[in-house]
Design an enzyme around this catalytic site. Sequence first.
Site, PDB file in Angstrom:
ATOM      1  N   SER A  10       0.814  -1.214   0.000  1.00  0.00           N
ATOM      2  CA  SER A  10       0.000   0.000   0.000  1.00  0.00           C
ATOM      3  C   SER A  10       0.850   1.268   0.000  1.00  0.00           C
ATOM      4  O   SER A  10       0.590   2.205  -0.769  1.00  0.00           O
ATOM      5  CB  SER A  10      -0.956  -0.005   1.195  1.00  0.00           C
ATOM      6  OG  SER A  10      -0.253  -0.143   2.416  1.00  0.00           O
ATOM      7  N   TRP A  11       1.887   1.317   0.841  1.00  0.00           N
ATOM      8  CA  TRP A  11       2.718   2.520   0.908  1.00  0.00           C
ATOM      9  C   TRP A  11       3.559   2.666  -0.354  1.00  0.00           C
ATOM     10  O   TRP A  11       3.698   3.760  -0.901  1.00  0.00           O
ATOM     11  CB  TRP A  11       3.576   2.478   2.160  1.00  0.00           C
ATOM     12  CG  TRP A  11       4.313   3.745   2.506  1.00  0.00           C
ATOM     13  CD1 TRP A  11       5.550   3.815   3.068  1.00  0.00           C
ATOM     14  CD2 TRP A  11       3.878   5.109   2.376  1.00  0.00           C
ATOM     15  NE1 TRP A  11       5.914   5.128   3.283  1.00  0.00           N
ATOM     16  CE2 TRP A  11       4.890   5.943   2.864  1.00  0.00           C
ATOM     17  CE3 TRP A  11       2.718   5.696   1.876  1.00  0.00           C
ATOM     18  CZ2 TRP A  11       4.805   7.335   2.872  1.00  0.00           C
ATOM     19  CZ3 TRP A  11       2.618   7.094   1.884  1.00  0.00           C
ATOM     20  CH2 TRP A  11       3.652   7.890   2.373  1.00  0.00           C
ATOM     21  N   HIS A  31       6.282  -8.361  -6.190  1.00  0.00           N
ATOM     22  CA  HIS A  31       6.637  -9.753  -5.957  1.00  0.00           C
ATOM     23  C   HIS A  31       5.728 -10.696  -6.740  1.00  0.00           C
ATOM     24  O   HIS A  31       6.168 -11.733  -7.241  1.00  0.00           O
ATOM     25  CB  HIS A  31       6.557 -10.066  -4.461  1.00  0.00           C
ATOM     26  CG  HIS A  31       6.964 -11.453  -4.111  1.00  0.00           C
ATOM     27  ND1 HIS A  31       6.047 -12.465  -3.892  1.00  0.00           N
ATOM     28  CD2 HIS A  31       8.191 -12.014  -3.965  1.00  0.00           C
ATOM     29  CE1 HIS A  31       6.694 -13.582  -3.614  1.00  0.00           C
ATOM     30  NE2 HIS A  31       7.986 -13.340  -3.646  1.00  0.00           N
ATOM     31  N   ALA A 138      -1.199   5.525   3.710  1.00  0.00           N
ATOM     32  CA  ALA A 138      -1.248   5.433   2.253  1.00  0.00           C
ATOM     33  C   ALA A 138      -2.640   5.736   1.718  1.00  0.00           C
ATOM     34  O   ALA A 138      -2.797   6.342   0.653  1.00  0.00           O
ATOM     35  CB  ALA A 138      -0.801   4.038   1.821  1.00  0.00           C
ATOM     36  N   LYS A 189       7.331   3.436  16.995  1.00  0.00           N
ATOM     37  CA  LYS A 189       5.955   3.939  17.152  1.00  0.00           C
ATOM     38  C   LYS A 189       4.936   2.852  16.839  1.00  0.00           C
ATOM     39  O   LYS A 189       3.805   2.883  17.362  1.00  0.00           O
ATOM     40  CB  LYS A 189       5.737   5.178  16.277  1.00  0.00           C
ATOM     41  CG  LYS A 189       6.017   4.986  14.793  1.00  0.00           C
ATOM     42  CD  LYS A 189       4.821   4.532  14.001  1.00  0.00           C
ATOM     43  CE  LYS A 189       5.181   4.251  12.557  1.00  0.00           C
ATOM     44  NZ  LYS A 189       4.009   3.831  11.743  1.00  0.00           N
ATOM     45  N   SER A 252      -4.557   2.446  10.632  1.00  0.00           N
ATOM     46  CA  SER A 252      -3.334   1.873  11.196  1.00  0.00           C
ATOM     47  C   SER A 252      -3.486   0.374  11.409  1.00  0.00           C
ATOM     48  O   SER A 252      -4.237  -0.072  12.278  1.00  0.00           O
ATOM     49  CB  SER A 252      -2.997   2.554  12.532  1.00  0.00           C
ATOM     50  OG  SER A 252      -1.985   1.841  13.215  1.00  0.00           O
ATOM     51  N   ARG A 253      -2.746  -0.405  10.631  1.00  0.00           N
ATOM     52  CA  ARG A 253      -2.844  -1.861  10.791  1.00  0.00           C
ATOM     53  C   ARG A 253      -2.309  -2.292  12.155  1.00  0.00           C
ATOM     54  O   ARG A 253      -2.757  -3.297  12.715  1.00  0.00           O
ATOM     55  CB  ARG A 253      -2.069  -2.564   9.671  1.00  0.00           C
ATOM     56  CG  ARG A 253      -0.568  -2.452   9.753  1.00  0.00           C
ATOM     57  CD  ARG A 253       0.126  -2.945   8.505  1.00  0.00           C
ATOM     58  NE  ARG A 253      -0.107  -2.064   7.377  1.00  0.00           N
ATOM     59  CZ  ARG A 253       0.523  -2.173   6.213  1.00  0.00           C
ATOM     60  NH1 ARG A 253       1.385  -3.133   6.022  1.00  0.00           N
ATOM     61  NH2 ARG A 253       0.278  -1.331   5.237  1.00  0.00           N
ATOM     62  N   ASN A 254      -1.369  -1.534  12.716  1.00  0.00           N
ATOM     63  CA  ASN A 254      -0.820  -1.876  14.028  1.00  0.00           C
ATOM     64  C   ASN A 254      -1.853  -1.650  15.122  1.00  0.00           C
ATOM     65  O   ASN A 254      -2.074  -2.517  15.975  1.00  0.00           O
ATOM     66  CB  ASN A 254       0.447  -1.061  14.288  1.00  0.00           C
ATOM     67  CG  ASN A 254       1.597  -1.485  13.398  1.00  0.00           C
ATOM     68  OD1 ASN A 254       2.248  -2.496  13.645  1.00  0.00           O
ATOM     69  ND2 ASN A 254       1.835  -0.737  12.327  1.00  0.00           N
ATOM     70  N   GLU A 279       4.033  -4.653  11.219  1.00  0.00           N
ATOM     71  CA  GLU A 279       5.446  -4.380  11.482  1.00  0.00           C
ATOM     72  C   GLU A 279       5.739  -4.222  12.977  1.00  0.00           C
ATOM     73  O   GLU A 279       6.820  -4.564  13.445  1.00  0.00           O
ATOM     74  CB  GLU A 279       5.895  -3.125  10.728  1.00  0.00           C
ATOM     75  CG  GLU A 279       5.980  -3.284   9.215  1.00  0.00           C
ATOM     76  CD  GLU A 279       7.209  -4.059   8.759  1.00  0.00           C
ATOM     77  OE1 GLU A 279       7.871  -4.718   9.589  1.00  0.00           O
ATOM     78  OE2 GLU A 279       7.511  -4.019   7.555  1.00  0.00           O
TER      79      GLU A 279
END
Length: 335
Positions: A10-11, A31, A138, A189, A252-254, A279
Amino acid sequence: MRIALIGAGSWGTAVAGLAAQEASEVRVWAHEESCAAGINTNHVNPGYLTDYTLPENVIASSDIVWALKGADGIIFAVPSMHLRSVAKAARHDIAPDTPVLCLTKGIEPHTGLLMTEVIGEEIGHPERIGALSGPNHAEEVCQGALSAAVIAAEDPHVAAFFKDVLISPAFRVYVSDDITGVEMCGAAKNIMAIICGIAAGSGLGDNTLALIMTRGLAEISRLVHARGGDPMTCMGLAGMGDLVATCTSEHSRNRMFGVAFAQGVSLEAYQERRHMVVEGAAAAMSIAELARSLDVDAPLTFALDHILWHGGSIAESLEHLTDRFPTSEFYGINE
């Protein structure tokens, strides 16, 4: 001017669109061949940001040699766990004077290396490698929402090159020479965002989230200082800016993983369902390891590492954190 964008997540997709405003051609390495085919046929990445139409001068391939050929600048945007292997595969096709920018955030396990240092070990000439970080989702950047980032590089010409490539009226770019501070903030973060998500998913309120973010920022500052960076960097876009965005946003996936984890969803299940790497989970392990090697007190990082990788419970970790007796607010930064 031709830019090579290594990574089609995405980013990477959003930044390819930014670069396409200045570059005559942006070559994206994906990939998966199906991803490259979608970009070339429909100007849409079929795996990420599927509502975003890429500019026509963005083209893609699963052939990394083709993507790198004739590049005036190279941008790496692959997950941290794959960065070394991808950089190694690219090493023979990157000229020694080609500027490189790293979008990947993380710390390599066992070595404690920053992502620019990982790339530098594989392709050489680390002085021409910079890092970009900041409060940038993103999903918003690709739609032209007003955003900002900082590019840090040892060589100011590298920072200036990529600033000129990426800056626009909607995407503001600042520069810094503190690569260590910018990269440490970008990696750490994500840990705080998972913890904020766990707190929110457990029903804790705004006071708790503010506590996690501010004490998290102090913890990041201690890590930056111990690693040789400037703690003031933590007050800027890569630090406080990115921390606020990552700890509070639904993009935010985190943070969203933290919410799901508090409700019983495992890391493996979440990543498989979202087709994205969390991440901050990997960073919890590598930064806890780094903090111990540097003798840095990092209680929030240690707690998340214990929960995710050593079988600890949320309740146990919360009890351990609240049993700590508060001391000086900014200890370990200017000592």
